[in-house]
Design an enzyme around this catalytic site. Sequence first.
Site, mmCIF file in Angstrom:
data_model
loop_
_atom_site.group_PDB
_atom_site.id
_atom_site.type_symbol
_atom_site.label_atom_id
_atom_site.label_comp_id
_atom_site.label_asym_id
_atom_site.label_seq_id
_atom_site.Cartn_x
_atom_site.Cartn_y
_atom_site.Cartn_z
ATOM 1 N N LYS A 113 0.739 -1.338 -0.061
ATOM 2 C CA LYS A 113 0.017 -0.148 -0.177
ATOM 3 C C LYS A 113 0.702 1.340 0.115
ATOM 4 O O LYS A 113 0.319 2.218 -0.583
ATOM 5 C CB LYS A 113 -0.864 0.150 1.221
ATOM 6 C CG LYS A 113 -1.921 -0.741 1.218
ATOM 7 C CD LYS A 113 -3.208 -0.691 2.186
ATOM 8 C CE LYS A 113 -4.109 -1.728 2.071
ATOM 9 N NZ LYS A 113 -5.165 -1.686 3.141
ATOM 10 N N LYS A 195 -4.853 -12.197 -7.653
ATOM 11 C CA LYS A 195 -5.954 -12.029 -6.711
ATOM 12 C C LYS A 195 -7.311 -11.034 -6.869
ATOM 13 O O LYS A 195 -6.904 -9.774 -7.407
ATOM 14 C CB LYS A 195 -5.613 -11.498 -5.261
ATOM 15 C CG LYS A 195 -6.481 -11.870 -4.169
ATOM 16 C CD LYS A 195 -5.731 -11.230 -2.950
ATOM 17 C CE LYS A 195 -6.438 -9.920 -2.616
ATOM 18 N NZ LYS A 195 -6.340 -9.313 -1.061
ATOM 19 N N LYS A 198 -10.740 -5.253 -5.118
ATOM 20 C CA LYS A 198 -11.232 -3.857 -5.549
ATOM 21 C C LYS A 198 -10.268 -3.051 -6.367
ATOM 22 O O LYS A 198 -10.690 -2.281 -7.296
ATOM 23 C CB LYS A 198 -11.782 -3.312 -4.256
ATOM 24 C CG LYS A 198 -12.696 -2.161 -4.663
ATOM 25 C CD LYS A 198 -14.219 -2.419 -4.949
ATOM 26 C CE LYS A 198 -14.840 -1.129 -5.323
ATOM 27 N NZ LYS A 198 -16.013 -1.562 -6.263
HETATM 28 P P1 AMP Z 1 -10.790 -6.681 2.278
HETATM 29 O O1 AMP Z 1 -11.849 -6.404 1.281
HETATM 30 O O2 AMP Z 1 -9.683 -6.548 1.907
HETATM 31 O O3 AMP Z 1 -11.253 -6.110 3.625
HETATM 32 O O4 AMP Z 1 -11.024 -8.184 2.720
HETATM 33 C C1 AMP Z 1 -12.096 -8.799 3.311
HETATM 34 C C2 AMP Z 1 -11.764 -10.316 3.335
HETATM 35 O O5 AMP Z 1 -12.128 -10.967 2.255
HETATM 36 C C3 AMP Z 1 -10.596 -10.509 4.107
HETATM 37 O O6 AMP Z 1 -10.765 -11.887 4.946
HETATM 38 C C4 AMP Z 1 -9.769 -11.200 2.964
HETATM 39 O O7 AMP Z 1 -8.804 -12.129 3.058
HETATM 40 C C5 AMP Z 1 -11.022 -11.652 1.940
HETATM 41 N N1 AMP Z 1 -10.539 -11.530 0.734
HETATM 42 C C6 AMP Z 1 -10.454 -10.450 -0.245
HETATM 43 N N2 AMP Z 1 -10.216 -10.711 -1.282
HETATM 44 C C7 AMP Z 1 -9.891 -12.110 -1.540
HETATM 45 C C8 AMP Z 1 -9.947 -13.017 -2.678
HETATM 46 N N3 AMP Z 1 -9.597 -12.549 -3.853
HETATM 47 N N4 AMP Z 1 -9.740 -14.273 -2.214
HETATM 48 C C9 AMP Z 1 -10.175 -14.728 -1.367
HETATM 49 N N5 AMP Z 1 -10.335 -13.971 -0.016
HETATM 50 C C10 AMP Z 1 -10.359 -12.680 -0.292
#
Ligand code: AMP
Length: 338
Positions: A113, A195, A198
């Site tokens: 980041k 991965k 967003k």
């Molecule tokens: P975030 O949107 O980064 O706050 O992620 C929220 C949750 O979703 C966290 O537990 C991340 O590890 C999971 N997560 C986000 N992107 C992925 C992805 N592409 N595959 C699997 N888990 C994800």
Amino acid sequence: MKRVFSGIQPTGDLHIGNYLGAIRNWVKIGEQIGKDAIFCIVDYHAITIPHDRELLGRLTFDAALANMAAGLDPNKIVLFAQSHVPEHLELGWVFSTQTPLGELERMTQFKDKSEQHSVLAGLLMYPVLQAADILLYKADTVPVGEDQIQHIELTREIARRFNAKFSPENPVFPEPKASIDKSAARVPGLDNSGKMSKSKNNTLELLEPQAALWDKIRVAPTDPARVRRNDPGTPEKCVIFSYHKLFSNLDTIQEVDVGCRTAGIGCIDCKKLLMVGLMETLEPIQARAAHFQAHPHEVTDALVAGAEHCQKIARETMLEVRDAIGLLRPNSIRPVIQ
Ligand code: AMP
Ligand code: TRP
């Protein structure tokens, strides 16, 4: 699994990576342990990169709504917004005073980041606040996607260090473990660049209408070997196939696997079959979302009740923490050290 905590940032619409990697697992856990399953929209984390003040509140509400639509039932589990329980910041501060800078600078998410944004002090402290989220509720299990393992390890280290230093006989904190759903620990992005995320603009969103999803899927790259309809391909090289494995039934998976290898079906046919399985998962979620959009009070009431529930636990933990580190209790005269 005595108490479970997890968090999600209100940074925009939830995608199938969030759902399969995290929320689906949260719903399952909630069925087992009820109100000891605590889920948090981490709005104070969201401001560690530049944010829009016009949007933050709305995004927090939307994230709660989407989680409820995805199956988190606030009558069974606890759902709340981080900023509604300010003890998160208090414990975060305490932990920040006990955490060597070098450990924070080593975090890969921080390194990633800080290449994209100017580095605010809060961005460096992000994992300290995350440790506070988890330990405030003395959670022993943290269901997350694979990308969070390093942060949970740091949380364990912070708990271990605190206990050793301030409460060696009667440890204040457990050492929580990450719980990863192996079947979808890392859902790939539509552009097949890694991965789904967003920030990479390669998502399929949970609440996106079918037509919009199809527009994205229709043009998504497949195995580059399949230039023409009758060129055979390798399913393992195709992101659409990895989605089939997540959404389609075994017969369909088999059908597209063989169809791709033998050029029996074209990529567009394969994508149409994916839409079937995808919508089977998403339609009930989207129907519930429409319900909550028509009844927004069900969402705000859930957040108020969730914060009240969490506040009680948080206050008790902070009493223990303040005592453990030796702060003066209000309305008390500190005993003279003998
Ligand atoms: P975030 O949107 O980064 O706050 O992620 C929220 C949750 O979703 C966290 O537990 C991340 O590890 C999971 N997560 C986000 N992107 C992925 C992805 N592409 N595959 C699997 N888990 C994800
Ligand atoms: N850092 C997590 C993510 O990006 C979100 C988060 C904040 C979290 N606090 C948490 C996850 C506590 C689990 C537990 O996904």
